[in-house]
Write a protein that holds these residues in place. Structure first.
Motif, short mmCIF file in Angstrom:
data_model
loop_
_atom_site.label_atom_id
_atom_site.label_comp_id
_atom_site.label_asym_id
_atom_site.label_seq_id
_atom_site.Cartn_x
_atom_site.Cartn_y
_atom_site.Cartn_z
N HIS A 156 -3.71 -13.02 8.75
CA HIS A 156 -5.33 -13.20 8.16
C HIS A 156 -5.54 -12.85 6.62
O HIS A 156 -6.24 -13.63 5.75
CB HIS A 156 -6.45 -12.27 8.93
CG HIS A 156 -7.64 -12.43 8.40
ND1 HIS A 156 -8.22 -13.67 8.64
CD2 HIS A 156 -8.63 -11.47 8.28
CE1 HIS A 156 -9.62 -13.44 8.38
NE2 HIS A 156 -9.76 -12.21 7.89
N THR A 157 -4.97 -11.86 6.19
CA THR A 157 -5.05 -11.34 4.66
C THR A 157 -4.46 -12.49 3.89
O THR A 157 -5.00 -12.88 2.66
CB THR A 157 -4.39 -10.02 4.42
OG1 THR A 157 -5.14 -9.05 5.52
CG2 THR A 157 -4.86 -9.40 3.16
N ALA A 158 -3.06 -12.92 4.21
CA ALA A 158 -2.54 -13.73 3.37
C ALA A 158 -3.54 -15.20 3.24
O ALA A 158 -3.68 -15.62 2.31
CB ALA A 158 -1.32 -14.20 4.17
N MET A 163 6.79 -9.77 13.80
CA MET A 163 6.93 -10.80 14.90
C MET A 163 8.39 -10.45 15.57
O MET A 163 8.37 -10.16 16.55
CB MET A 163 6.82 -12.09 14.60
CG MET A 163 5.17 -12.48 14.37
SD MET A 163 5.56 -14.20 14.09
CE MET A 163 4.48 -14.43 12.76
N THR A 164 9.23 -10.52 14.94
CA THR A 164 10.70 -10.45 15.07
C THR A 164 11.07 -9.07 15.75
O THR A 164 11.88 -8.94 16.67
CB THR A 164 11.68 -10.83 14.12
OG1 THR A 164 11.75 -9.87 13.20
CG2 THR A 164 11.48 -12.15 13.73
N GLU A 165 10.50 -8.07 15.42
CA GLU A 165 10.62 -6.62 16.09
C GLU A 165 10.44 -6.63 17.44
O GLU A 165 10.85 -5.63 17.99
CB GLU A 165 10.09 -5.71 14.96
CG GLU A 165 10.68 -5.56 13.75
CD GLU A 165 9.80 -4.60 12.74
OE1 GLU A 165 9.45 -3.76 13.05
OE2 GLU A 165 10.18 -4.84 11.46
N THR A 166 9.54 -7.47 17.93
CA THR A 166 9.01 -7.39 19.36
C THR A 166 10.00 -7.87 20.18
O THR A 166 10.13 -7.69 21.46
CB THR A 166 7.68 -8.12 19.60
OG1 THR A 166 7.96 -9.54 19.42
CG2 THR A 166 6.75 -7.82 18.69
N LEU A 204 1.90 -6.51 16.95
CA LEU A 204 1.51 -7.79 16.82
C LEU A 204 -0.13 -7.80 16.29
O LEU A 204 -0.26 -8.90 15.40
CB LEU A 204 1.17 -8.37 18.46
CG LEU A 204 2.70 -8.63 19.00
CD1 LEU A 204 2.53 -8.90 20.33
CD2 LEU A 204 3.41 -9.88 18.37
N ALA A 205 -0.71 -6.72 16.40
CA ALA A 205 -2.03 -6.64 15.63
C ALA A 205 -2.00 -6.58 14.28
O ALA A 205 -2.55 -7.25 13.43
CB ALA A 205 -2.82 -5.31 16.35
N ALA A 206 -0.70 -5.87 13.74
CA ALA A 206 -0.38 -5.86 12.13
C ALA A 206 -0.17 -7.18 11.67
O ALA A 206 -0.37 -7.56 10.62
CB ALA A 206 0.50 -4.88 12.06
N THR A 207 0.69 -7.85 12.51
CA THR A 207 0.95 -9.21 12.26
C THR A 207 -0.04 -10.29 11.94
O THR A 207 -0.23 -10.86 10.90
CB THR A 207 2.25 -9.83 13.33
OG1 THR A 207 3.13 -9.17 13.47
CG2 THR A 207 2.40 -11.37 13.13
N ARG A 258 5.99 -10.62 5.39
CA ARG A 258 5.97 -9.62 6.29
C ARG A 258 5.41 -10.01 7.82
O ARG A 258 6.11 -9.05 8.62
CB ARG A 258 4.98 -8.44 5.57
CG ARG A 258 5.70 -7.79 4.26
CD ARG A 258 6.69 -7.10 5.01
NE ARG A 258 6.90 -5.80 4.11
CZ ARG A 258 8.02 -5.20 3.96
NH1 ARG A 258 9.15 -5.70 4.71
NH2 ARG A 258 8.28 -4.02 3.32
N SER A 259 4.55 -10.77 8.10
CA SER A 259 4.09 -10.95 9.19
C SER A 259 5.26 -11.42 10.14
O SER A 259 5.44 -10.95 11.45
CB SER A 259 2.96 -11.94 9.18
OG SER A 259 3.55 -13.11 9.22
N PHE A 260 6.28 -12.35 9.71
CA PHE A 260 7.31 -12.72 10.56
C PHE A 260 8.27 -11.69 10.67
O PHE A 260 8.88 -11.58 11.68
CB PHE A 260 8.02 -14.01 9.74
CG PHE A 260 7.22 -15.15 9.93
CD1 PHE A 260 7.52 -15.91 11.03
CD2 PHE A 260 6.20 -15.56 9.17
CE1 PHE A 260 6.74 -17.35 11.32
CE2 PHE A 260 5.44 -16.90 9.28
CZ PHE A 260 5.81 -17.85 10.38
#
Length: 333
Positions: free
Chosen positions: A86-88, A132-135, A78-81, A127-129
């Motif tokens: 933010h970077t995007a 997220m789904t991996e959680t 989640l932190a990487a997400t 990539r962020s999505f």
């Protein structure tokens, strides 16, 4: 923009406590920004990710999860997400704003081109999505996908509101809640959700992130008119030159006489700026105490953040988050 170099640094204390988790986040970010087929993606991403940002948003997720006693692995995802989102948005923002500098370095759109910045930003959103789904947590997915939509909405609202002198403080707040506070509040909220925290605690984390994000953006807008460009990585008056109607100007416009209003129409609405206009703008901001009043607003939001987080159980991290709220507004004198 980064936090001021001069004061004490609660975000560094937080970084120290969260060092092991942050290392795992950084490893995951490096893994997921790789691309087998398009080497430009990691090039562009590494330029921005490696530019010395404080990683404040992912730290908030890790801090919230730890504060709520989480012991699983997914706070790292989640932190990487949060950092990818933010970077995007930064990549897209720099194209929209035609910025040449970010964190004291040339922007990606300047070093490569607008197309690369937009497309790499799109890649990072995707990539962020995936992360997220991996959680496997639908509530987390709802919160972060809503935040992504709110951020985009805030940016579009800013396009129309930023150069319209009818924009008032309520519209400004709506823009700020979109473009900045939405990710702060999502970052803290998902930390509580993944930990299975009590709904009241999750709400307190959301409220903390929301108020902290608003205070953070108000201070950023203030620093544009009275900051140290070495510390902020921006030139004083960039928002004025880019015709952004931020809170200090909104406050000055609200008190403007006919001549002053004509000045703001010319410089902000019509974009006809000449030598000495920035100095005159600063004079008007001073005349109407707009910077002083803006700072008061930032302090009030910091107090709201502190009041929200104070409702959570006592914990060393809770105190660091309280200190962080004070520190965000301590960046301006």
């Amino acid at each position: 923009m980064g936090l001021d170099q001069a004061a004490t640094k609660p975000h560094e204390a937080l970084a120290s406590v969260l060092a092991e988790d942050m290392e795992a986040v950084n490893t995951l970010i490096t893994e997921r920004m790789a691309s087998e087929h398009a080497p430009r993606i990691p090039e562009v991403t590494a330029h921005l990710v490696g530019a010395g940002g404080k990683r404040l948003r992912p730290m908030l997720t890790l801090a919230a999860a730890q504060l709520c006693g989480y012991e699983g692995p997914y706070h790292v995802h989640l932190a990487a997400t949060v950092e990818f989102i933010h970077t995007a948005t930064l990549l897209h923002d720099d194209v929209v704003d035609e910025s040449a500098q970010r964190r004291g370095r040339p922007t990606a759109n300047l070093l490569w081109d607008n197309k690369s910045s937009v497309l790499v930003g799109d890649y990072l959103f995707s990539r962020s999505f995936q992360l997220m789904t991996e959680t496997g947590n639908l509530e987390v997915l709802r919160i972060l996908s809503n935040a992504s939509a709110t951020i985009a909405e805030g940016e579009v609202l800013q396009l129309t509101a930023a150069q319209d002198l009818r924009t008032d403080e309520s519209v400004y707040l709506q823009v700020v809640r979109g473009k900045t506070a939405a990710l702060f509040s999502a970052a803290t909220e998902v930390g509580g959700v993944i930990a299975g925290a009590d709904p009241a605690h999750v709400q307190a984390l959301f409220d903390y992130g929301d108020a902290l994000g608003i205070a953070f953006q108000i201070v950023d807008d203030l620093l544009d008119y009275q900051g140290d460009s070495k510390a902020t990585g921006k030139n004083v008056g960039d928002d004025f030159r880019e015709r952004k109607l931020t809170l200090p100007v909104i406050k000055a416009v609200a008190k403007a006489d006919e001549d002053e209003r004509a000045f703001w129409v010319r410089t902000i609405e019509k974009g006809k700026q000449g030598e000495g206009d920035l100095d005159h703008a600063l004079t008007l901001l001073d005349k109407h105490a707009a910077l002083v009043e803006t700072r008061k607003d930032a302090l009030a939001w910091a107090e709201k953040a502190k009041a929200a987080i104070a409702t959570l159980p006592e914990h060393a991290i809770r105190q660091m988050l309280i200190d962080l709220a004070d520190y965000v507004v301590a960046r301006v004198n």
